[in-house]
Design a protein around this motif. Structure first.
Motif, short mmCIF file in Angstrom:
data_model
loop_
_atom_site.label_atom_id
_atom_site.label_comp_id
_atom_site.label_asym_id
_atom_site.label_seq_id
_atom_site.Cartn_x
_atom_site.Cartn_y
_atom_site.Cartn_z
N VAL A 1 1.15 -1.41 0.27
CA VAL A 1 0.05 -0.08 -0.33
C VAL A 1 1.48 0.73 -0.34
O VAL A 1 0.49 2.03 -0.38
N SER A 2 1.41 1.41 1.17
CA SER A 2 2.76 2.32 0.58
C SER A 2 3.54 2.21 -0.58
O SER A 2 3.30 3.96 -0.53
N GLU A 3 4.21 1.07 -0.87
CA GLU A 3 4.35 1.41 -2.76
C GLU A 3 3.74 2.01 -3.22
O GLU A 3 4.21 2.77 -4.46
N LEU A 4 2.73 1.18 -3.48
CA LEU A 4 1.49 2.32 -4.56
C LEU A 4 0.75 3.69 -4.05
O LEU A 4 0.20 4.46 -5.06
N ARG A 5 1.26 4.02 -3.10
CA ARG A 5 0.47 4.97 -2.23
C ARG A 5 1.52 6.57 -2.91
O ARG A 5 1.34 7.24 -4.02
N ALA A 6 3.14 5.32 -3.29
CA ALA A 6 3.92 6.75 -3.53
C ALA A 6 3.94 6.93 -4.62
O ALA A 6 4.42 7.53 -5.65
N ARG A 7 3.46 5.75 -5.80
CA ARG A 7 3.52 5.82 -7.28
C ARG A 7 2.02 6.81 -7.58
O ARG A 7 2.36 7.75 -8.24
N ILE A 8 1.04 6.27 -6.74
CA ILE A 8 -0.31 8.16 -7.37
C ILE A 8 1.02 9.32 -7.15
O ILE A 8 0.38 9.42 -7.73
N VAL A 9 1.85 9.09 -6.21
CA VAL A 9 2.10 10.11 -5.81
C VAL A 9 2.55 11.25 -7.26
O VAL A 9 2.61 12.26 -7.17
N GLY A 10 3.76 10.33 -7.63
CA GLY A 10 3.94 11.01 -8.40
C GLY A 10 3.43 10.77 -9.71
O GLY A 10 3.75 11.63 -10.36
N ARG B 1 3.01 14.11 -12.29
CA ARG B 1 3.34 13.78 -14.04
C ARG B 1 2.02 14.29 -14.52
O ARG B 1 2.01 15.26 -15.44
N LEU B 2 1.14 14.29 -14.23
CA LEU B 2 -0.02 14.45 -14.29
C LEU B 2 -0.29 16.04 -14.41
O LEU B 2 -0.71 16.97 -15.48
N ARG B 3 -0.02 16.79 -13.40
CA ARG B 3 -0.45 18.49 -13.22
C ARG B 3 0.49 19.23 -13.48
O ARG B 3 0.73 20.16 -14.71
N ARG B 4 1.84 18.36 -13.81
CA ARG B 4 2.83 19.11 -14.92
C ARG B 4 2.50 18.86 -16.40
O ARG B 4 2.50 20.37 -17.66
N GLN B 5 1.74 17.99 -16.91
CA GLN B 5 1.19 17.31 -18.59
C GLN B 5 0.24 18.59 -18.56
O GLN B 5 0.34 19.92 -19.65
N GLU B 6 -1.05 18.95 -17.70
CA GLU B 6 -2.32 20.25 -17.47
C GLU B 6 -1.34 21.01 -17.62
O GLU B 6 -1.79 21.96 -18.52
N ILE B 7 -0.46 21.62 -16.50
CA ILE B 7 0.84 22.97 -17.08
C ILE B 7 0.67 23.09 -18.17
O ILE B 7 1.30 24.13 -18.99
N ARG C 1 1.75 13.49 -27.00
CA ARG C 1 2.21 11.77 -26.81
C ARG C 1 1.51 10.71 -25.33
O ARG C 1 1.43 11.21 -24.78
N PRO C 2 1.90 9.38 -26.00
CA PRO C 2 1.49 8.20 -24.84
C PRO C 2 1.94 8.54 -23.83
O PRO C 2 3.35 8.52 -23.97
N ILE C 3 1.64 8.88 -23.20
CA ILE C 3 2.04 8.78 -21.66
C ILE C 3 1.82 7.55 -21.39
O ILE C 3 0.73 6.79 -20.89
N SER C 4 2.47 5.95 -20.59
CA SER C 4 2.16 5.06 -20.21
C SER C 4 1.81 4.95 -18.62
O SER C 4 3.18 6.14 -18.22
N LEU C 5 1.59 4.50 -18.17
CA LEU C 5 1.30 5.10 -16.77
C LEU C 5 1.76 4.01 -15.63
O LEU C 5 1.39 3.59 -14.25
N LEU C 6 1.82 3.10 -16.77
CA LEU C 6 2.39 1.41 -16.64
C LEU C 6 3.74 1.62 -16.30
O LEU C 6 4.36 2.08 -17.39
N ASP C 7 4.76 1.08 -14.91
CA ASP C 7 6.28 0.80 -15.52
C ASP C 7 6.74 -0.35 -16.38
O ASP C 7 5.71 -0.53 -16.96
#
Length: 150
Positions: free
Chosen positions: A106-115, A119-125, A140-146
């Motif tokens: 859960v901690s890892e997933l939360r950190a990933r969500i923050v990242g 990225r989404l905020r930067r793209q919106e800006i 350009r397509p953004i891959s949400l999966l590593d």
């Protein structure tokens, strides 16, 4: 002013309890058991008197039987108030290990969500800036999966 002996106090407490029990129709109860704190408060003494004074305990036990409530039996050590079975230690450890692993995930997933939110905020800006200047970039397509999640 003379101090009263323990026996005198005990008799006095028993008399107060007897007067109280004679003056009420229903014992204060909580969950089907007599509410010892309320009885003691109404009589003007500590509730331990009802456990330790044999005369008071006998009076209260008699009143409890007459009123149809559960009494104030002292619990023995190791006795549980509920009937839930004990969990074996091995199973408890396994569950704790699983819980720890899940908390880590859960901690890892939360950190990933923050990242990803960053990225989404930067793209919106960037999109807002390009639109405000009258330019439009092809997204350009953004891959949400590593790469390791594919």
């Amino acid at each position: 002013m003379s101090k009263k002996s323990g026996a005198d106090l005990g008799r006095e407490n028993a008399a107060r309890l007897e007067d109280y029990l004679a003056s009420i129709d229903v014992l204060p109860n909580r969950g089907g058991k007599v509410n010892v704190s309320k009885v003691a408060r109404a009589c003007g003494f500590d509730r331990q008197v009802l456990y330790n004074n044999p005369a008071c305990k006998a009076l209260l036990d008699t009143a409890v039987i007459e009123k149809g409530l559960d009494g104030i039996e002292a619990r023995e050590s190791g006795e549980h108030g509920d009937d839930t079975p004990m969990v074996p230690l091995k199973k408890l450890r396994e569950v704790e290990q699983r819980n720890g692993a899940l908390e880590k995930k859960v901690s890892e997933l939360r950190a990933r969500i923050v990242g990803l939110e960053t990225r989404l905020r930067r793209q919106e800006i960037i999109d807002e800036e390009l639109i405000s200047r009258g330019r439009r970039a092809s997204p350009r397509p953004i891959s949400l999966l590593d790469e390791n999640d594919k």
